[in-house]
Design an enzyme around this catalytic site. Structure first.
Site, short mmCIF file in Angstrom:
data_model
loop_
_atom_site.label_atom_id
_atom_site.label_comp_id
_atom_site.label_asym_id
_atom_site.label_seq_id
_atom_site.Cartn_x
_atom_site.Cartn_y
_atom_site.Cartn_z
N LYS A 159 0.57 -0.96 -0.15
CA LYS A 159 0.16 -0.03 0.15
C LYS A 159 0.74 1.73 0.22
O LYS A 159 0.82 1.81 -0.53
CB LYS A 159 -0.82 0.20 1.14
CG LYS A 159 -1.94 -1.14 1.08
CD LYS A 159 -3.14 -1.17 0.42
CE LYS A 159 -4.09 -2.38 0.61
NZ LYS A 159 -3.96 -3.43 0.40
C1 LIG Z 1 -3.55 -4.49 -0.55
C2 LIG Z 1 -3.09 -5.78 -0.67
C3 LIG Z 1 -2.91 -6.64 -1.25
C4 LIG Z 1 -4.74 -6.98 -2.94
O1 LIG Z 1 -4.49 -5.45 -3.72
P1 LIG Z 1 -5.18 -5.11 -4.23
O2 LIG Z 1 -4.87 -4.03 -5.18
O3 LIG Z 1 -6.41 -4.82 -3.80
O4 LIG Z 1 -5.27 -6.65 -5.61
C5 LIG Z 1 -2.07 -7.76 -1.67
N1 LIG Z 1 -1.56 -8.00 -0.65
C6 LIG Z 1 -1.28 -7.03 0.26
C7 LIG Z 1 -0.02 -7.16 1.41
C8 LIG Z 1 -1.99 -5.82 0.43
O5 LIG Z 1 -1.71 -5.20 1.54
#
Ligand SMILES: *Cc1c(COP(=O)(O)O)cnc(C)c1O
Length: 512
Positions: free
Chosen positions: A115
């Site tokens: 993120k």
């Molecule tokens: C948010 C997140 C995901 C999923 O990503 P998307 O963009 O929602 O598909 C996968 N792994 C981690 C560790 C995340 O924080």
């Protein structure tokens, strides 16, 4: 040239610019903003990215997308977004772990998870956009970002918005429903414009309470009249969070070429652990711009609504149960960003129909032509809880590379679906973000069993120290996690679930 944005449901005809779309977040009518035209990146310009640092790579992608911020200012913001707060100056490095399987590490940011790639960047542009609109006199308020979190998004949002001009942020987490590390990450957050509250209840209670506050007209009016604030969610469907996620696919490709893992111009496949579909959508846009990506491999955990959709063309949550997994950031039923892909494949009328059907019946099925286009670029598969932990253990034993449970889902799917193309396996969290399940994986304990007794009384950080000592080699604990037991806790308030709990907490904070 400035790019205009249109909405996936074809209901908003205001054609906002990038900064306007970022401030609006979602289109009136519920659609998501997408660029009116998709840019292309000529092969020589793609390869030229190799010569420049990550911040400049991201700035060039932003420019291609016609962002309405001056080029010099884009560069200043990118230098801030992708600067010294990252623990690797390459920002999003690629490592070839076994021949043909390259891991793109998206977790070198301040909260050690993917993120950060978007949330170190988006708040800067959000704040810039507010300044621009205030200077023009088209906006008079600042923004209050309200977040309900099951753990990780809250911390990444806090870190991204901390001390950003024109913004404040309040995060609500289920008290008792997050790990020791997740709680400490949030309650030790620095910044003068941040607040963190535990909620007596589970994540759903948090989310419902925050949603109710968003929908409370009186509360919105009070915020505006007393504090000159508007509410925003800054969530993952905001285009400002998507655009930064296109840049790292272009960046990764040129790094793979430079390292000799792929010949310039030849195709790679990309395998992404998917939840809300934002990360993999970044790869879809990169492919459309001309980054030589052949297939997008969509990896799901047991909550496999997406891999089922890719297999059948039917998106169906009408009788689906939500399952707990060791990859909680992929635990999702409504994968919001999928709407953008559907728009590009089928157009606004079809999207309107399908989204109405999803809202009313909990399912929709795409037509044959759309399904064929989908299958033309995408494959999917899923991995269950114990398989994902077994993958962590096996890959560590075979290669010495330690990964988190989300990455493990993508690794396993990449191994199953790979062709002769090199595969970029997208790694979305540092292993230390999910210490307890990594410990289960390494000690051979099943997901639903307790940790071995010797680990149970440790703090989260002490557990990480034990794992790092056991793993040896390159295993390290990121600084932001290692220091947590020593940092002062700033936010101890726990509030009642429900709208009044959230609104009261916000108001007391703003008055203090
Ligand atoms: C948010 C997140 C995901 C999923 O990503 P998307 O963009 O929602 O598909 C996968 N792994 C981690 C560790 C995340 O924080």
């Amino acid at each position: 040239m400035t790019t205009r944005y249109i909405d996936t449901r074809g209901l908003d005809d205001t054609r906002p610019t990038f900064t306007e779309a970022v401030v609006k977040g979602i289109a009136p009518g519920g659609g998501l903003y997408v660029p009116e035209a998709l840019p292309s990146l000529a092969p020589e310009n793609l390869l030229a990215l190799w010569e420049v640092p990550y911040a400049e790579r991201a700035a060039r992608v932003f420019e291609l997308f016609g962002v309405d911020v001056a080029p010099q200012r884009i560069r200043e913001l990118m230098a801030q977004a992708y600067g010294a707060q990252w623990d690797d100056e390459r920002i999003a490095p690629v490592e070839e772990v076994v021949p043909g399987l390259h891991v793109l590490e998206l977790w070198h940011g301040p909260t050690s998870a993917f993120k950060d790639m978007a949330l170190q960047c988006m708040p800067l542009f959000f704040s810039e956009a507010i300044s621009m609109q205030q200077a023009r006199g088209t906006l008079h308020d600042d923004f209050l970002v309200l977040v309900a979190t099951s753990g990780d998004t809250g911390k990444a949002a806090l870190e991204g918005f901390a001390d950003r001009a024109h913004t404040r942020i309040a995060v609500f987490y289920p008290s008792g429903g997050v790990s020791d590390i997740q709680r400490k990450q949030m309650v030790t957050q620095r910044g003068d414009n941040v607040a963190v509250f535990g909620v007596r209840g589970n994540f759903d209670d948090c989310q419902n309470a925050v949603k109710a506050a968003f929908n409370d007209a009186d509360f919105n009016r009070r915020l505006h009249d007393r504090y000159s604030l508007r509410l925003s969610s800054a969530n993952s469907i905001n285009w400002g969070r998507l655009l930064p996620q296109i840049a790292y696919y272009a960046s990764a490709y040129v790094d793979m070429v430079a390292a000799g893992g792929v010949v310039a111009g030849e195709p790679i496949d990309v395998c992404v652990p998917t939840g809300n579909f934002g990360n993999i959508l970044g790869a879809y846009y990169a492919k459309h711009m001309g980054v030589p990506i052949e297939r997008l491999l969509c990896a799901s955990n047991t909550n496999k609504v997406l891999s089922d959709f890719i297999a059948s063309g039917a998106y169906d949550i009408s009788s689906r149960e939500f399952v707990m997994t060791p990859s909680p950031s992929m635990d999702i039923l409504i994968s919001s960003n999928l709407e953008r892909l559907l728009y590009h494949l089928a157009g606004p009328e079809a999207v309107r129909q399908w989204m109405a059907s999803l809202a009313e019946q909990g399912r929709f099925r795409v037509d044959r032509e759309t399904f064929t286009s989908l299958r033309g670029c995408m494959s999917g598969d899923w991995v269950d809880n114990d398989e994902s932990l077994a993958t962590i253990r096996r890959v560590f034993a075979e290669t010495g590379y330690l990964m988190d449970p989300h990455t493990a889902v993508a690794w396993e799917v990449a191994e199953r679906l790979r062709s002769s193309n090199p595969v970029l396996v997208v790694s979305t969290a540092h292993w230390a973000k999910f210490g307890a399940d990594v410990c289960r994986a390494l000690t051979g304990v099943a997901y639903d069993e307790e940790l071995p007794a010797e680990y149970r009384s440790l703090t989260g950080v002490q557990l990480l120290e034990r794992i790092a000592a056991f793993a040896g080699g390159d295993a390290y604990i990121p600084r932001g996690l290692a220091e947590l037991d020593a940092l002062p806790e700033r936010f101890g308030h726990v509030v009642d679930a429900g709208r009044d709990g959230v609104e009261g907490a916000v108001q007391r904070w703003l008055d203090s």
